[in-house]
Design an enzyme around this catalytic site. Structure first.
Site: not given
Length: 378
Positions: A129, A131, A243, A337
């Site tokens: 929460p 970091a 990653e 759009q």
């Protein structure tokens, strides 16, 4: 379009089998999974039995020993299908590589065969929460007591958090030593003191189970240490190029799929007595997007070549992640759009592509952090 040269016949056969699997086993149920916030646990076992999980794990640990192009095939086909609830790539290509690279023989023999089969679902827990990208600020502690670590703290935004059986957990084993005080633990989700929070409601990726995890005086055997104590931050940094490239791979494939959907729609949809593609604005918009997506495809494929050669560095991977994820967001927004009001309806795949795009600019380090990383090479 420029032909891709990365894949051989074996990769293509694998990809074709995966497409059929997704069409048969995933897509008919994905809307239902989105409504409840998670995929079925059984789909993990089915994917494992078909060989779609952990394709790079060596045969001695139950895998097929494939190269990372098999992983790239999985990432791309999931993106093309819009099956955003499947957390397979994090399991197969984030969690698994840590165990392969830094695990002991005992750890690899215990976990990897079950991960290949989908009997164990993997997650990685770094974010807290307080970091996010600043990993050095984590507060979850692991204090050694004899042959165990006593772990207390919490993590948030954990992909596969509901289903996970195994968690690679970033902890502070030395609260006074900054990055050098971080270690990684392999945590069994059945341990006393481990608990899961409720499913987190996200703006997109609605079928991907994401939760908080809590640890209250949880005792983890020292033998579950991944690598050496105090090496956690360095190990995490070593895995970041792959990653971050995964985010780029997924983003380019998703942008290609969104563009293809939109081109077909503008050929079928009419306004003022003309098909949408007959308007110059439509053609110019799509031409711009197609050009940028092609540029992105060539760049990301080159990064994949560097990865296979062991030459992909953090700077280039950060460039790929930052640029591709921003491009994906731009492409899907422009496509919505062109779809008009229908583009905002959840019954249309383009709506899912648009709402799912935003998270990739944040995950794996925000794009602002990517620019900071790139700036170090100036």
């Amino acid at each position: 379009m420029i032909d891709r040269t990365l894949f051989n016949g074996e990769h293509c056969l694998f990809r074709d089998n995966l497409k059929r699997f997704l069409t048969r086993e995933v897509l008919p149920f994905h809307s239902q999974w989105e409504e409840r916030g998670y995929v079925s646990r059984e789909i993990w076992n089915r994917a494992g039995s078909e060989g779609f999980l952990c394709p790079t794990v060596p045969e001695e640990y139950g895998g097929s020993g494939g190269d990372q192009l098999f992983s790239i095939s999985v990432i791309e086909e999931i993106a093309i299908a819009g099956a955003s609830g499947l957390g397979w790539s994090l399991h197969s290509d984030v969690v698994t590589p840590y165990i392969l690279a830094y695990g002991t023989e005992t750890q690899m023999k215990h976990y990897l065969p079950k991960m290949v089969k989908g009997e164990i679902v993997g997650a990685i827990a770094m974010t807290e929460p307080v970091a996010g990208s600043d990993l050095k600020s984590i507060l979850t502690t692991a204090k050694r007591v004899g042959d165990e670590y006593v772990v207390s703290g919490s993590k948030t935004f954990i992909t596969n958090g509901l289903h996970c059986d195994l968690v690679i957990l970033a902890v502070k084993t030395d609260s006074q030593d900054g990055a050098k005080g971080i270690s990684l633990l392999l945590v069994d989700a059945t341990l006393p003191g481990f608990s899961r929070g409720k499913l987190l409601k996200k703006s997109g990726m609605h079928a991907l189970d994401t939760t908080e995890l809590f640890f209250q005086d949880m005792r983890v055997p020292v033998s579950n240490l991944l690598g050496n104590e105090g090496q956690g931050f360095a190990l995490l940094m070593q895995q970041l190029p792959w990653e971050r490239l995964q985010a780029a791979i997924h983003s380019i494939a998703s942008a290609e799929a969104a563009l293809s959907l939109t081109i077909e729609y503008t050929k079928e949809r009419h306004a003022f007595g003309r098909e949408l593609l007959a308007f110059q604005n439509t053609r110019f918009t799509l031409s711009e997007l197609k050009t940028e997506v092609q540029i992105g495809r060539v760049f990301v494929d080159k990064c994949a070549e560097l990865l296979l050669q062991g030459k992909l560095d953090t700077t280039v991977a950060s460039m790929a992640k930052y640029w591709s994820t921003n491009l994906r967001f731009k492409v899907t927004d422009a496509c919505v759009q062109l779809f008009g009001g229908y583009g905002y309806m959840r019954d249309f795949p383009i709506s899912h592509a648009w709402s799912d795009a935003g998270i990739y600019r944040l995950a794996g380090g925000s794009n602002e952090i990517m620019k900071e990383v790139i700036s170090r090479s100036l």
